[in-house]
Scaffold this motif. Structure first.
Motif, PDB file in Angstrom:
ATOM      1  N   THR A   1     -44.831 -23.863 -29.647  1.00 14.56           N
ATOM      2  CA  THR A   1     -45.137 -25.514 -30.159  1.00 14.56           C
ATOM      3  C   THR A   1     -45.777 -25.987 -29.615  1.00 14.56           C
ATOM      4  O   THR A   1     -46.297 -26.552 -28.092  1.00 14.56           O
ATOM      5  CB  THR A   1     -43.502 -26.124 -29.881  1.00 14.56           C
ATOM      6  OG1 THR A   1     -43.618 -27.080 -30.633  1.00 14.56           O
ATOM      7  CG2 THR A   1     -43.333 -26.492 -28.533  1.00 14.56           C
ATOM      8  N   SER A   2     -46.846 -26.794 -30.002  1.00 15.91           N
ATOM      9  CA  SER A   2     -48.430 -27.723 -29.577  1.00 15.91           C
ATOM     10  C   SER A   2     -47.529 -28.539 -28.348  1.00 15.91           C
ATOM     11  O   SER A   2     -48.557 -29.775 -28.592  1.00 15.91           O
ATOM     12  CB  SER A   2     -48.959 -28.112 -30.322  1.00 15.91           C
ATOM     13  OG  SER A   2     -48.468 -28.401 -31.798  1.00 15.91           O
TER      14      SER A   2
ATOM     15  N   VAL B   1     -39.715 -22.476 -29.569  1.00 15.61           N
ATOM     16  CA  VAL B   1     -39.715 -21.806 -28.531  1.00 15.61           C
ATOM     17  C   VAL B   1     -38.699 -20.473 -28.604  1.00 15.61           C
ATOM     18  O   VAL B   1     -38.469 -20.978 -29.185  1.00 15.61           O
ATOM     19  CB  VAL B   1     -39.457 -22.185 -27.293  1.00 15.61           C
ATOM     20  CG1 VAL B   1     -40.883 -23.971 -27.817  1.00 15.61           C
ATOM     21  CG2 VAL B   1     -38.485 -23.049 -27.280  1.00 15.61           C
ATOM     22  N   THR B   2     -39.432 -19.400 -27.801  1.00 13.03           N
ATOM     23  CA  THR B   2     -38.124 -18.877 -27.593  1.00 13.03           C
ATOM     24  C   THR B   2     -37.256 -18.349 -28.425  1.00 13.03           C
ATOM     25  O   THR B   2     -38.090 -17.687 -29.622  1.00 13.03           O
ATOM     26  CB  THR B   2     -36.967 -19.006 -25.881  1.00 13.03           C
ATOM     27  OG1 THR B   2     -35.873 -17.531 -26.136  1.00 13.03           O
ATOM     28  CG2 THR B   2     -35.955 -20.087 -26.696  1.00 13.03           C
ATOM     29  N   GLY B   3     -36.022 -18.391 -29.006  1.00  9.09           N
ATOM     30  CA  GLY B   3     -35.370 -17.728 -29.794  1.00  9.09           C
ATOM     31  C   GLY B   3     -36.372 -17.627 -31.242  1.00  9.09           C
ATOM     32  O   GLY B   3     -35.624 -17.045 -32.930  1.00  9.09           O
TER      33      GLY B   3
ATOM     34  N   LEU C   1     -36.150 -30.232 -32.750  1.00  6.68           N
ATOM     35  CA  LEU C   1     -36.465 -31.445 -33.226  1.00  6.68           C
ATOM     36  C   LEU C   1     -38.204 -31.116 -33.761  1.00  6.68           C
ATOM     37  O   LEU C   1     -38.588 -32.145 -32.590  1.00  6.68           O
ATOM     38  CB  LEU C   1     -36.333 -32.086 -33.203  1.00  6.68           C
ATOM     39  CG  LEU C   1     -34.360 -31.887 -32.948  1.00  6.68           C
ATOM     40  CD1 LEU C   1     -33.498 -33.203 -33.465  1.00  6.68           C
ATOM     41  CD2 LEU C   1     -34.153 -31.272 -34.807  1.00  6.68           C
ATOM     42  N   ASP C   2     -38.990 -31.062 -34.779  1.00 11.76           N
ATOM     43  CA  ASP C   2     -40.242 -31.762 -34.191  1.00 11.76           C
ATOM     44  C   ASP C   2     -40.845 -30.911 -33.894  1.00 11.76           C
ATOM     45  O   ASP C   2     -42.164 -32.193 -33.220  1.00 11.76           O
ATOM     46  CB  ASP C   2     -40.366 -32.695 -35.040  1.00 11.76           C
ATOM     47  CG  ASP C   2     -41.797 -33.024 -36.162  1.00 11.76           C
ATOM     48  OD1 ASP C   2     -42.340 -32.456 -36.669  1.00 11.76           O
ATOM     49  OD2 ASP C   2     -41.997 -34.590 -35.193  1.00 11.76           O
ATOM     50  N   GLY C   3     -40.575 -29.509 -32.981  1.00 15.51           N
ATOM     51  CA  GLY C   3     -41.106 -28.972 -32.198  1.00 15.51           C
ATOM     52  C   GLY C   3     -40.917 -29.438 -30.234  1.00 15.51           C
ATOM     53  O   GLY C   3     -41.836 -29.063 -29.765  1.00 15.51           O
ATOM     54  N   LYS C   4     -40.362 -30.850 -30.682  1.00 18.29           N
ATOM     55  CA  LYS C   4     -39.744 -31.278 -29.366  1.00 18.29           C
ATOM     56  C   LYS C   4     -38.499 -31.148 -28.728  1.00 18.29           C
ATOM     57  O   LYS C   4     -37.349 -30.674 -30.081  1.00 18.29           O
ATOM     58  CB  LYS C   4     -40.213 -33.028 -29.083  1.00 18.29           C
ATOM     59  CG  LYS C   4     -41.520 -33.070 -29.339  1.00 18.29           C
ATOM     60  CD  LYS C   4     -41.652 -34.897 -29.716  1.00 18.29           C
ATOM     61  CE  LYS C   4     -43.080 -34.984 -30.353  1.00 18.29           C
ATOM     62  NZ  LYS C   4     -43.747 -36.244 -30.195  1.00 18.29           N
ATOM     63  N   LEU C   5     -38.469 -30.689 -27.498  1.00 17.42           N
ATOM     64  CA  LEU C   5     -36.872 -30.887 -26.794  1.00 17.42           C
ATOM     65  C   LEU C   5     -35.850 -31.568 -26.707  1.00 17.42           C
ATOM     66  O   LEU C   5     -36.067 -32.361 -26.523  1.00 17.42           O
ATOM     67  CB  LEU C   5     -37.063 -29.993 -25.579  1.00 17.42           C
ATOM     68  CG  LEU C   5     -37.746 -28.303 -25.437  1.00 17.42           C
ATOM     69  CD1 LEU C   5     -37.732 -27.638 -24.165  1.00 17.42           C
ATOM     70  CD2 LEU C   5     -36.210 -27.648 -26.494  1.00 17.42           C
ATOM     71  N   VAL C   6     -35.151 -32.236 -27.684  1.00 15.51           N
ATOM     72  CA  VAL C   6     -34.003 -33.237 -28.141  1.00 15.51           C
ATOM     73  C   VAL C   6     -32.353 -33.059 -27.288  1.00 15.51           C
ATOM     74  O   VAL C   6     -32.302 -31.872 -28.538  1.00 15.51           O
ATOM     75  CB  VAL C   6     -34.239 -34.112 -29.581  1.00 15.51           C
ATOM     76  CG1 VAL C   6     -33.726 -34.979 -29.139  1.00 15.51           C
ATOM     77  CG2 VAL C   6     -36.036 -34.405 -29.453  1.00 15.51           C
TER      78      VAL C   6
END
Length: 283
Positions: free
Chosen positions: A91-92, A119-121, A194-199
């Protein structure tokens, strides 16, 4: 017909046997520990946990740089002349790795980059989806394959709970006050991509066995998943009894291919030991 090569970063945690079996090319990210730069995949995860036990510090991580990407894609082209490369990237929104790949491929006209926003899995699930499509239809047009992969990016679902909050605290991702409160109440945060971000989306209370089951059942209730594949993620130290318990739940819910993936050095640097996660693709 030009050969299509799928590539990704080590942050996908794609098991080496799967990468070798399906010809997926993997470029390493980096872990910095004691001032030394280690390639992700070459550093045993146990060394990271031992380092934290000694120092109460966690290593840092860095993205694959532009020069490394340039060398990587050139090497793929040397090994597979006249190939078309589809790179499915980390993820960018959590790393500069994808932007570095963009910069490195400015002079290539036969490399397509896809931001997996995962990311990861969650990233591995998209990579394996691409591999499956390509193996079913080896003469598929590259542009059509890219379109199909991109359509699955928003349908990859990753959720996990860390085994403990020590690494998140050491890395500055949780405050001391939040850490102490969570430890006293035996609370573990659920973290989703969520949308590329860890939340952080939910909090579970209990021991790791109870929390893992709650996460698994919630995840299966929330998403209409493709039963053909499920990726179960763990960081070193997760109890084998928990893995057996989760396996049974997955089988009860009709999954045909259940694959356990261990978090590599780069991911483990952030997640710590004993964590559990799930990744799959929605229909």
């Amino acid at each position: 017909m030009r050969k299509i090569i799928i590539s990704t970063e080590s942050g996908a945690d794609l098991p080496s046997e799967l990468a070798e079996k399906h010809g997926v090319q993997v470029v390493p990210m980096h872990v910095i520990m004691d001032g030394k730069d280690y390639l992700d995949g070459a550093l045993p995860v146990r060394d990271i946990f031992d380092y934290y036990d000694r120092t109460k510090k966690i290593p840092s991580t860095t993205a694959t740089n532009i020069h490394e990407y340039h060398q990587f894609f050139n090497k793929v082209k040397e090994d597979f002349p006249d190939c078309f490369i589809i790179h499915i990237g980390y993820t960018s929104k959590a790393s500069s790795s994808f932007q570095n790949a963009i910069n490195a491929t400015a002079e290539f006209d036969d490399v397509t980059l896809i931001d997996a926003l995962n990311v990861t899995g969650g990233l591995a699930a998209i990579v394996m989806y691409a591999v499956t499509l390509l193996e079913k239809e080896p003469t598929i047009d590259p542009a059509h394959l890219v379109e199909k992969i991109e359509s699955k990016v928003p349908k990859s679902r990753l959720s996990f709970v860390p085994g403990n909050l020590d690494f998140l605290r050491a890395g500055g991702r949780v405050s001391n006050a939040a850490y102490l409160g969570a430890a006293l109440l035996k609370i573990k945060p659920r973290i989703d991509l969520l949308d590329g971000k860890l939340v952080s989306t939910k909090k579970y209370r209990g021991n790791m066995s109870a929390v893992s089951e709650k996460l698994m059942r919630d995840y299966l209730n929330e998403y209409n998943l493709d039963r053909e594949q499920l990726y179960l993620l763990y960081s070193l130290g997760l109890d084998e009894g928990i893995k057996h318990q989760i396996n049974e739940i997955a089988k009860e819910n009709g999954f045909n291919n259940i694959r356990w993936i261990q978090a590599g050095a780069m991911i483990s640097t952030h997640a710590g030991p004993g964590g559990f996660g799930i990744a799959g693709l929605e229909l």
